[in-house]
Every structure is written in structure tokens, then in C-alpha cells.
Design a protein around this motif. Structure first.
Motif, mmCIF file in Angstrom:
data_model
loop_
_atom_site.group_PDB
_atom_site.id
_atom_site.type_symbol
_atom_site.label_atom_id
_atom_site.label_comp_id
_atom_site.label_asym_id
_atom_site.label_seq_id
_atom_site.Cartn_x
_atom_site.Cartn_y
_atom_site.Cartn_z
ATOM 1 N N TYR A 57 0.839 -1.202 0.000
ATOM 2 C CA TYR A 57 0.000 0.000 0.000
ATOM 3 C C TYR A 57 0.875 1.253 0.000
ATOM 4 N N GLY A 58 1.943 1.235 0.787
ATOM 5 C CA GLY A 58 2.847 2.374 0.820
ATOM 6 C C GLY A 58 3.550 2.591 -0.509
ATOM 7 N N ILE A 59 4.023 1.506 -1.116
ATOM 8 C CA ILE A 59 4.684 1.615 -2.426
ATOM 9 C C ILE A 59 3.701 2.149 -3.460
ATOM 10 N N GLY A 60 2.502 1.604 -3.452
ATOM 11 C CA GLY A 60 1.500 2.036 -4.420
ATOM 12 C C GLY A 60 1.136 3.498 -4.268
ATOM 13 N N LYS A 61 0.961 3.948 -3.041
ATOM 14 C CA LYS A 61 0.624 5.347 -2.796
ATOM 15 C C LYS A 61 1.749 6.278 -3.248
ATOM 16 N N LEU A 62 3.000 5.878 -2.985
ATOM 17 C CA LEU A 62 4.133 6.703 -3.380
ATOM 18 C C LEU A 62 4.228 6.823 -4.893
ATOM 19 N N ILE A 63 4.093 5.703 -5.581
ATOM 20 C CA ILE A 63 4.138 5.732 -7.040
ATOM 21 C C ILE A 63 2.973 6.548 -7.594
ATOM 22 N N ASP A 64 1.806 6.399 -6.988
ATOM 23 C CA ASP A 64 0.640 7.142 -7.442
ATOM 24 C C ASP A 64 0.843 8.646 -7.281
ATOM 25 N N LYS A 65 1.501 9.024 -6.196
ATOM 26 C CA LYS A 65 1.745 10.447 -5.954
ATOM 27 C C LYS A 65 2.789 11.015 -6.905
ATOM 28 N N VAL A 66 3.825 10.236 -7.184
ATOM 29 C CA VAL A 66 4.930 10.729 -8.013
ATOM 30 C C VAL A 66 4.623 10.610 -9.504
ATOM 31 N N LEU A 67 4.134 9.436 -9.932
ATOM 32 C CA LEU A 67 3.942 9.171 -11.354
ATOM 33 C C LEU A 67 2.482 9.104 -11.773
ATOM 34 N N GLY A 68 1.624 8.806 -10.802
ATOM 35 C CA GLY A 68 0.242 8.487 -11.136
ATOM 36 C C GLY A 68 0.155 7.011 -11.499
ATOM 37 N N PHE A 69 -0.625 6.235 -10.747
ATOM 38 C CA PHE A 69 -0.710 4.795 -10.987
ATOM 39 C C PHE A 69 -1.944 4.444 -11.815
ATOM 40 N N ARG A 70 -2.989 5.244 -11.685
ATOM 41 C CA ARG A 70 -4.238 4.969 -12.390
ATOM 42 C C ARG A 70 -4.168 5.540 -13.801
ATOM 43 N N ALA A 71 -4.567 4.742 -14.769
ATOM 44 C CA ALA A 71 -4.603 5.208 -16.150
ATOM 45 C C ALA A 71 -5.608 6.347 -16.295
ATOM 46 N N ASP A 72 -5.380 7.199 -17.282
ATOM 47 C CA ASP A 72 -6.323 8.277 -17.557
ATOM 48 C C ASP A 72 -7.705 7.694 -17.861
ATOM 49 N N GLU A 73 -8.726 8.397 -17.474
ATOM 50 C CA GLU A 73 -10.089 7.911 -17.699
ATOM 51 C C GLU A 73 -10.359 7.651 -19.172
ATOM 52 N N GLU A 74 -9.855 8.522 -20.018
ATOM 53 C CA GLU A 74 -10.048 8.368 -21.458
ATOM 54 C C GLU A 74 -9.371 7.095 -21.966
ATOM 55 N N HIS A 75 -8.154 6.836 -21.468
ATOM 56 C CA HIS A 75 -7.430 5.624 -21.875
ATOM 57 C C HIS A 75 -8.136 4.374 -21.369
ATOM 58 N N GLU A 76 -8.626 4.441 -20.160
ATOM 59 C CA GLU A 76 -9.321 3.284 -19.599
ATOM 60 C C GLU A 76 -10.598 3.003 -20.377
ATOM 61 N N HIS A 77 -11.305 4.035 -20.747
ATOM 62 C CA HIS A 77 -12.539 3.860 -21.502
ATOM 63 C C HIS A 77 -12.251 3.276 -22.890
ATOM 64 N N THR A 78 -11.230 3.792 -23.538
ATOM 65 C CA THR A 78 -10.883 3.322 -24.875
ATOM 66 C C THR A 78 -10.315 1.913 -24.839
ATOM 67 N N GLY A 79 -9.508 1.661 -23.847
ATOM 68 C CA GLY A 79 -8.816 0.376 -23.755
ATOM 69 C C GLY A 79 -7.317 0.588 -23.789
ATOM 70 N N LEU A 80 -6.607 -0.090 -22.889
ATOM 71 C CA LEU A 80 -5.171 0.124 -22.763
ATOM 72 C C LEU A 80 -4.372 -0.481 -23.910
ATOM 73 N N ASP A 81 -4.931 -1.456 -24.590
ATOM 74 C CA ASP A 81 -4.203 -2.040 -25.714
ATOM 75 C C ASP A 81 -3.894 -0.986 -26.765
ATOM 76 N N LEU A 82 -4.901 -0.242 -27.127
ATOM 77 C CA LEU A 82 -4.753 0.751 -28.190
ATOM 78 C C LEU A 82 -4.019 1.991 -27.709
ATOM 79 N N THR A 83 -4.365 2.481 -26.537
ATOM 80 C CA THR A 83 -3.812 3.753 -26.081
ATOM 81 C C THR A 83 -2.388 3.631 -25.530
ATOM 82 N N VAL A 84 -2.030 2.458 -25.007
ATOM 83 C CA VAL A 84 -0.694 2.281 -24.438
ATOM 84 C C VAL A 84 0.240 1.548 -25.393
ATOM 85 N N HIS A 85 -0.253 0.469 -26.000
ATOM 86 C CA HIS A 85 0.625 -0.388 -26.803
ATOM 87 C C HIS A 85 0.439 -0.212 -28.306
#
Length: 436
Positions: free
Chosen positions: A377-405
Motif C-alpha cells: 500500500y505504501g509503495i503504491g501510494k508513493l508511485i501514485d503520488k509521483v507518477l500516477g498509478f491509475r490510467a487516464d479515464e479516457e485511456h481506460e474507456h478506450t482500452g489500454l491495448d490501443l492507447t498504451v501499446h
């Protein structure tokens, strides 16, 4: 100098070589298992999260992980030293028991790989791939490596001081991955449409194929943990088969009684639940005990996967319901069904051993689960604060295959006229949003 003169047994070495390959195969099997369970728009992302874990964990393990996990104890049973950092001092003549130390280190590496990959199922469809690339090596060093030392390392407190038993990884693999998956699921929050939209597996044949590869590899996972071609390996092998079967049957029984339909997904999930539960206990219980352990896991886990809807945590692919719950069941039941013929002396409650061993198993479960959850939980929170762990809402809606890869798993003509998807032909997320 000959291998025989060095104390290396060629039969044990041959078996562990095969077992190591089997366990490594489990991660591609897991990728297919998970990939079939998600929707079409995030299949490749799911596969990638498992495959990239192979590379990331391998680098970390060779650099420092193996030494910290299996080096000489330094801090009261908590962690090893860095004597073998970079695999220093471990040449082809180095021996661990009756096998080459390099082979033992590689075998243990495959366990670390799949444990990290397992966590990805809890955050499917919504994690930034870049954040995952950071999370895996940090998590492997701060969570998996210490727990592996506690349970299997020389002087580790769980085995040497507490006296809890874990033959093949109920604590370092199953409970650690399940508790860590729960922690990350809470950090990222639920998927868009959780409890509202249908999020059914898109490819059940892929799920069954993945489960089959996992089952196949699990023989190396459990029987290989005997570190020799011997009777203990044979007993662990049979126990693994038996528990997988009763786990499958138990899950189907619940589905038939509760829902009126035994499902393909239930069969695959039940087999995995039984295999999870027998992992810590396969070297401690009799065949009868293995049958009961698998059945208990199949029944309980089939209910546990629904807890996320009641408690409002989105464990996408049921890492908590199967791996955490199944791991707890298998680890605790050692204290009930352990037989001295398997353990060399320790007996469970049903065989005259009293409550002592069950108490030790419970302490280990609570300690490992709490440690994995809190640190993750601590690692996840730190990464989320520094980099953002959750994908953008638009990317999540579209699908990570297309938007990321910049790829799609299936050519359904989303670019028009069935044109194949290439990096240069992928439109922006905004353009494909309405087509996803």
C-alpha cells in the motif's frame, strides 16, 4: 572435478532443471489465464504485465534479490546479506544440497516472477504500464525478498524461530500476492463501471488453456520444491494433482447449487484454487489431507470471489478471492492435517499434534499478510503520488491495448475496412473513444 565428487546428484539436478522450466512456463500460462478473463480492449496489456515481470524480476533477483533472500541471515531472521549480490561467488562448482547453487537460484527466481505477475490481476484494465514497470522491481525487493527469507532463507524467523511450515510458497507466493493485490486495488480504486457494466471474460477457451498451463507448471512448482527426484517429490506431485481435482469439483458443486449452472470459468478457477491451497501443504499432508484441502479451497473461494461486490473493492480478476483466501486455507490446514510421515515429525490437530502447529501457522499468515499489505500500500501510494498509478479515464474507456501499446488483440476493423493495426496507423485515443 566430477559432479559426483562435488556432491551434485545428476538425477536431482535433471529434475530441478525440468521443474524450473515448468515454473517459468506458469507465467505465460498466467498471462493467458488473465488475458482471457478481461475484455477485448485490454487483452494485450494484461499479457504484457505478466511478460514484462519476467524481465524485471530477473534483473532484480540477479542483482540483489537472491542474496538478500537466501544469503546468511543478518537482522534477526528478517533479511539476508549481500554476499552474493550480482551472483558473486556462485560458479558452476557451487552446490546447494545436491544441486548446483545456480540452478537453485534460478528455480527460486521463477517463484519470484510469477508472484509479481499474479498481482496484476487485481488491477487489470486501469493501471498505467509505466507505473507497473516501476512497481514490480521495487515490490520484489521490499516485499517478496524479505518474506522469502523469513520462510525459506537460512535463519528466517518463520521457519527457524516460529516453526511454521510452508513447503512450496503459500506464504511468500499466494498470501503475499493476494494481500498485495488487495492493497493495490484499494490504491487505484474500482474500474469505470464497476458493479454497473458487464465485465465478463472475453475468451473462455484462452482462460482454460491458461489454467491448464498453470496446472502443468504447478507440478514443477510443488514437486520441484523437494529439490530432488525422490519420494517426497512424488508425494507432492500426487497431492498437487488431487487437490486441483477436488478444487475444481468443489467450485462446480457450489455453482450448480447456487446458480444452477456449472461454468467453464468456474472449473478453471476451482482448479486454480485447489492448486493454490495445496502449495504450502503438499509436502506436509497425506493424500486424504490433500483431497480435503483442495475441496475446502474450491468451495470457500467460490464464495470469496463475490466479497468484492459487498465490500466495494475492485479485485478485477479475483486475486484476493483465490490466491489470498486459498493461500490462507492451505497454510492453516497444515496445522490440522500434517502427518509425521511427510514432515519428519510435526503432526496436525487431527493426528494428535494438538493446537500448537495450527497456532504457528496462524501467526505466520497474519504476519506475512499484514506486512505485504502495508508495504505494498505504501509503495503504491508513493508511485501514485509521483507518477500516477491509475490510467487516464479516457485511456481506460478506450482500452489500454490501443492507447498504451498501439495494438489490438483482434482485428475487428476498428480502423475501417478491417485494416490491420500498426503503430503508425493508430489514431488518437479521442478518435477511437467512441468506437471502443
Amino acid at each position: 572435478m566430477s559432479f559426483a565428487a562435488q556432491g551434485i546428484d545428476t538425477g536431482d539436478t535433471a529434475w530441478l532443471l525440468a521443474a524450473t522450466a515448468l515454473v517459468l512456463l506458469m507465467t505465460p500460462g498466467l498471462a493467458l489465464f488473465y488475458g482471457g478473463m478481461v475484455r477485448t480492449k485490454s487483452v494485450l496489456n494484461m499479457l504484457m504485465m505478466s511478460f514484462v515481470s519476467i524481465a524485471l524480476v530477473t534483473v532484480v533477483w540477479l542483482a540483489a534479490g537472491y542474496s538478500l533472500a537466501f544469503g546468511d541471515d543478518t537482522f534477526g531472521g528478517l533479511i539476508g546479506d549481500l554476499k552474493h549480490a550480482g551472483m558473486s561467488g556462485l560458479g558452476p562448482d557451487s552446490v546447494h544440497g545436491t544441486v548446483p547453487t545456480l540452478l537453485f537460484a534460478t528455480f527460486q527466481l521463477t517463484f519470484a516472477i510469477i508472484t509479481a505477475a499474479l498481482i496484476s490481476g487485481a488491477i487489470a484494465d486501469r493501471a498505467k504500464f509505466g507505473a507497473w514497470l516501476v512497481f514490480v522491481p521495487v515490490w520484489a525487493l521490499l516485499v517478496y525478498v524479505p518474506v522469502a527469507h523469513w520462510v525459506w532463507g537460512p535463519g528466517g524467523w518463520v521457519l527457524d524461530r516460529l516453526g511454521a511450515l510452508d513447503f512450496a510458497g503459500g506464504l511468500p507466493v499466494e498470501i503475499t500476492s493476494g494481500a498485495s493485490g488487495l492493497a493495490l486495488a484499494l490504491v487505484l480504486g474500482p474500474r469505470l463501471g464497476f458493479k454497473k457494466d458487464a465485465m465478463r471474460p472475453h475468451n473462455l477457451p484462452m482462460v482454460v488453456l491458461g489454467a491448464g498451463l498453470l496446472w502443468f507448471g504447478w507440478f514443477g512448482f510443488n514437486a520441484g520444491s523437494a529439490l530432488g527426484a525422490n519420494g517426497l517429490a512424488a508425494a507432492a506431485f500426487l497431492n498437487t494433482l488431487a487437490a486441483g481435482c477436488t478444487g475444481l469439483l468443489g467450485w462446480l458443486f457450489v455453482e450448480q447449487k447456487r446458480d444452477g449452472h456449472p461454468t467453464t470459468l468456474g472449473a478453471a478457477s476451482g482448479a486454480v484454487a485447489g492448486l493454490v491451497a495445496i502449495t504450502p501443504s503438499c509436502g506436509s499432508v497425506s493424500l486424504l489431507g490433500a483431497l480435503v484441502v483442495g475441496l475446502a479451497a474450491g468451495v470457500v473461494c467460490s464464495y470469496a470471489v463475490g466479497w468484492k461486490f459487498k465490500l466495494n473493492y475492485d479485485d478485477s480478476l479475483d486475486v484476493v478471492g483465490v490466491h489470498l483466501v486459498g493461500g490462507v486455507i492451505g497454510t492453516l490446514l497444515i496445522g490440522v492435517f500434517a502427518v509425521k510421515e511427510m514432515t519428519g515429525g510435526t503432526e496436525g490437530l487431527l493426528y494428535g499434534g494438538g493446537l500448537a502447529q495450527l497456532g504457528k501457522q496462524l501467526v505466520a499468515v497474519v504476519a506475512v499478510g499484514a506486512y505485504a499489505f502495508l508495504v505494498t500500500y505504501g509503495i503504491g501510494k508513493l508511485i501514485d503520488k509521483v507518477l500516477g498509478f491509475r490510467a487516464d479515464e479516457e485511456h481506460e474507456h478506450t482500452g489500454l491495448d490501443l492507447t498504451v501499446h498501439a495494438e489490438t488483440a483482434y482485428d475487428h476493423g476498428v480502423l475501417g475496412h478491417g485494416a490491420p493495426v500498426t503503430a503508425s496507423s493508430v489514431p488518437s485515443a479521442q478518435k477511437v473513444k467512441s468506437q471502443a
